[in-house]
Design a protein around this motif. Structure first.
Motif, PDB file in Angstrom:
ATOM      1  N   GLY A   8      85.707 133.026 -21.691  1.00  0.00           N
ATOM      2  CA  GLY A   8      87.091 132.659 -21.928  1.00  0.00           C
ATOM      3  C   GLY A   8      87.672 131.904 -20.742  1.00  0.00           C
ATOM      4  O   GLY A   8      87.232 132.075 -19.606  1.00  0.00           O
ATOM      5  N   VAL A   9      88.641 131.058 -21.030  1.00  0.00           N
ATOM      6  CA  VAL A   9      89.443 130.421 -19.983  1.00  0.00           C
ATOM      7  C   VAL A   9      90.893 130.799 -20.244  1.00  0.00           C
ATOM      8  O   VAL A   9      91.434 130.510 -21.322  1.00  0.00           O
ATOM      9  CB  VAL A   9      89.293 128.885 -19.993  1.00  0.00           C
ATOM     10  N   ALA A  11      94.392 130.450 -20.764  1.00  0.00           N
ATOM     11  CA  ALA A  11      94.998 129.174 -21.146  1.00  0.00           C
ATOM     12  C   ALA A  11      96.512 129.244 -21.195  1.00  0.00           C
ATOM     13  O   ALA A  11      97.152 128.635 -22.047  1.00  0.00           O
ATOM     14  CB  ALA A  11      94.448 128.730 -22.499  1.00  0.00           C
ATOM     15  N   VAL A  16      93.178 124.116 -17.450  1.00  0.00           N
ATOM     16  CA  VAL A  16      92.339 124.786 -18.440  1.00  0.00           C
ATOM     17  C   VAL A  16      91.259 123.844 -18.962  1.00  0.00           C
ATOM     18  O   VAL A  16      90.071 124.208 -19.052  1.00  0.00           O
ATOM     19  CB  VAL A  16      93.209 125.298 -19.611  1.00  0.00           C
ATOM     20  N   ARG A  17      91.639 122.629 -19.326  1.00  0.00           N
ATOM     21  CA  ARG A  17      90.709 121.684 -19.939  1.00  0.00           C
ATOM     22  C   ARG A  17      89.544 121.364 -19.006  1.00  0.00           C
ATOM     23  O   ARG A  17      88.386 121.269 -19.449  1.00  0.00           O
ATOM     24  CB  ARG A  17      91.456 120.408 -20.312  1.00  0.00           C
ATOM     25  N   HIS A  19      88.218 123.227 -16.599  1.00  0.00           N
ATOM     26  CA  HIS A  19      87.285 124.362 -16.538  1.00  0.00           C
ATOM     27  C   HIS A  19      86.470 124.460 -17.824  1.00  0.00           C
ATOM     28  O   HIS A  19      85.263 124.726 -17.781  1.00  0.00           O
ATOM     29  CB  HIS A  19      88.050 125.662 -16.314  1.00  0.00           C
ATOM     30  N   ALA A  20      87.103 124.264 -18.951  1.00  0.00           N
ATOM     31  CA  ALA A  20      86.395 124.342 -20.230  1.00  0.00           C
ATOM     32  C   ALA A  20      85.278 123.304 -20.289  1.00  0.00           C
ATOM     33  O   ALA A  20      84.158 123.598 -20.733  1.00  0.00           O
ATOM     34  CB  ALA A  20      87.369 124.160 -21.384  1.00  0.00           C
ATOM     35  N   VAL A  30      82.875 128.416 -25.135  1.00  0.00           N
ATOM     36  CA  VAL A  30      84.127 128.513 -24.390  1.00  0.00           C
ATOM     37  C   VAL A  30      85.263 128.837 -25.347  1.00  0.00           C
ATOM     38  O   VAL A  30      85.384 128.236 -26.412  1.00  0.00           O
ATOM     39  CB  VAL A  30      84.434 127.198 -23.644  1.00  0.00           C
ATOM     40  N   ARG A  31      86.089 129.805 -24.949  1.00  0.00           N
ATOM     41  CA  ARG A  31      87.208 130.228 -25.782  1.00  0.00           C
ATOM     42  C   ARG A  31      88.492 130.258 -24.958  1.00  0.00           C
ATOM     43  O   ARG A  31      88.539 130.948 -23.923  1.00  0.00           O
ATOM     44  CB  ARG A  31      86.961 131.626 -26.358  1.00  0.00           C
ATOM     45  N   PRO A  32      89.536 129.539 -25.357  1.00  0.00           N
ATOM     46  CA  PRO A  32      90.826 129.687 -24.671  1.00  0.00           C
ATOM     47  C   PRO A  32      91.407 131.071 -24.956  1.00  0.00           C
ATOM     48  O   PRO A  32      91.274 131.595 -26.065  1.00  0.00           O
ATOM     49  CB  PRO A  32      91.684 128.579 -25.276  1.00  0.00           C
ATOM     50  N   ARG A  34      94.851 133.287 -24.869  1.00  0.00           N
ATOM     51  CA  ARG A  34      96.311 133.355 -24.756  1.00  0.00           C
ATOM     52  C   ARG A  34      96.864 134.682 -25.265  1.00  0.00           C
ATOM     53  O   ARG A  34      98.015 135.000 -25.007  1.00  0.00           O
ATOM     54  CB  ARG A  34      96.965 132.216 -25.546  1.00  0.00           C
ATOM     55  N   GLU A  38      92.128 137.989 -28.019  1.00  0.00           N
ATOM     56  CA  GLU A  38      91.126 136.980 -27.669  1.00  0.00           C
ATOM     57  C   GLU A  38      90.248 137.415 -26.494  1.00  0.00           C
ATOM     58  O   GLU A  38      89.288 136.725 -26.143  1.00  0.00           O
ATOM     59  CB  GLU A  38      91.819 135.652 -27.377  1.00  0.00           C
TER      60      GLU A  38
END
Length: 213
Positions: A8-9, A11, A16-17, A19-20, A30-32, A34, A38
């Protein structure tokens, strides 16, 4: 771990973008992140650079602070760059009184230690655990680590400039020798932004930690 890990990042705010994109080059999903739900099914999480007080406030607003803190305490691998390093520290100097910490690494970090935006700089670092020569590091309103407990491994420091070397003037006063990358068990943190340089070695190191956990 035989299946493709899910990383996960966080977000809520920050880069964020970038790192993803770096993580996708490491053959992980990769999963944001929030929302609390999640966090389920993650094998690791990245806390991006950004603004640590804003990130702290948003973690509380989105009711992620305590669940994420518990997951990291329970062994979820985590990596934080710049503001993410601040969030992972046990204690922060020069932060806001109401700032929250995730207590992922037993260290004291000084916020904005290298100075303001105009004091941003770049430097090549010897980085323990990363092969292929020095890591080119970008420092933007970066923290540094004031001290660590014996359980924390120091991975990189700002180098001492050679007398008369051309790079001597690029390092801010008082920065030489400061700790800028650390690891404690499955938690990794850097004061700089490897997601901005195109060098994926730090992200690969983190995904190796994830796969080994």
């Amino acid at each position: 771990m035989t299946a493709q890990p899910v990383v996960g990042v966080l977000a809520l705010q920050g880069d964020v973008r970038e790192h993803a994109a770096a993580l996708k080059e490491c053959d992980v999903r990769v999963r944001p992140v929030r929302r609390v739900e999640e966090l389920d099914g993650l094998h690791g999480i990245v806390l991006p650079g950004g603004e640590s007080t804003t990130m702290s406030r948003l973690l509380e607003t989105f009711e992620l602070l305590e669940p994420l803190k518990a997951r990291i305490a329970g062994g979820l691998p985590a990596y934080g760059s710049c503001a993410g390093m601040i969030m992972l520290a046990g204690k922060v100097l020069d932060g806001r009184p109401d700032q929250h910490q995730l207590d992922g690494i037993d260290m004291i970090v000084r916020r904005n230690a290298f100075g303001r935006q105009v004091d941003s700089f770049e430097e090549d670092l010897d980085f323990t655990g990363v092969e292929g020569g020095p890591v080119h590091a970008v420092f933007i309103r970066a923290p540094w680590v004031e001290s660590v407990s014996p359980e924390v491994e120091v991975l990189a420091r700002v180098p001492e400039p050679e007398p008369g070397a051309e790079t001597a003037g690029s390092i801010p006063a008082g920065a030489a020798g400061r700790i800028v990358a650390v690891r404690q068990r499955s938690v990794l943190a850097t004061a700089f932004h490897p997601e901005l340089t195109g060098d994926g070695r730090v992200h690969r190191l983190f995904t190796e930690i994830v796969r080994a956990s």
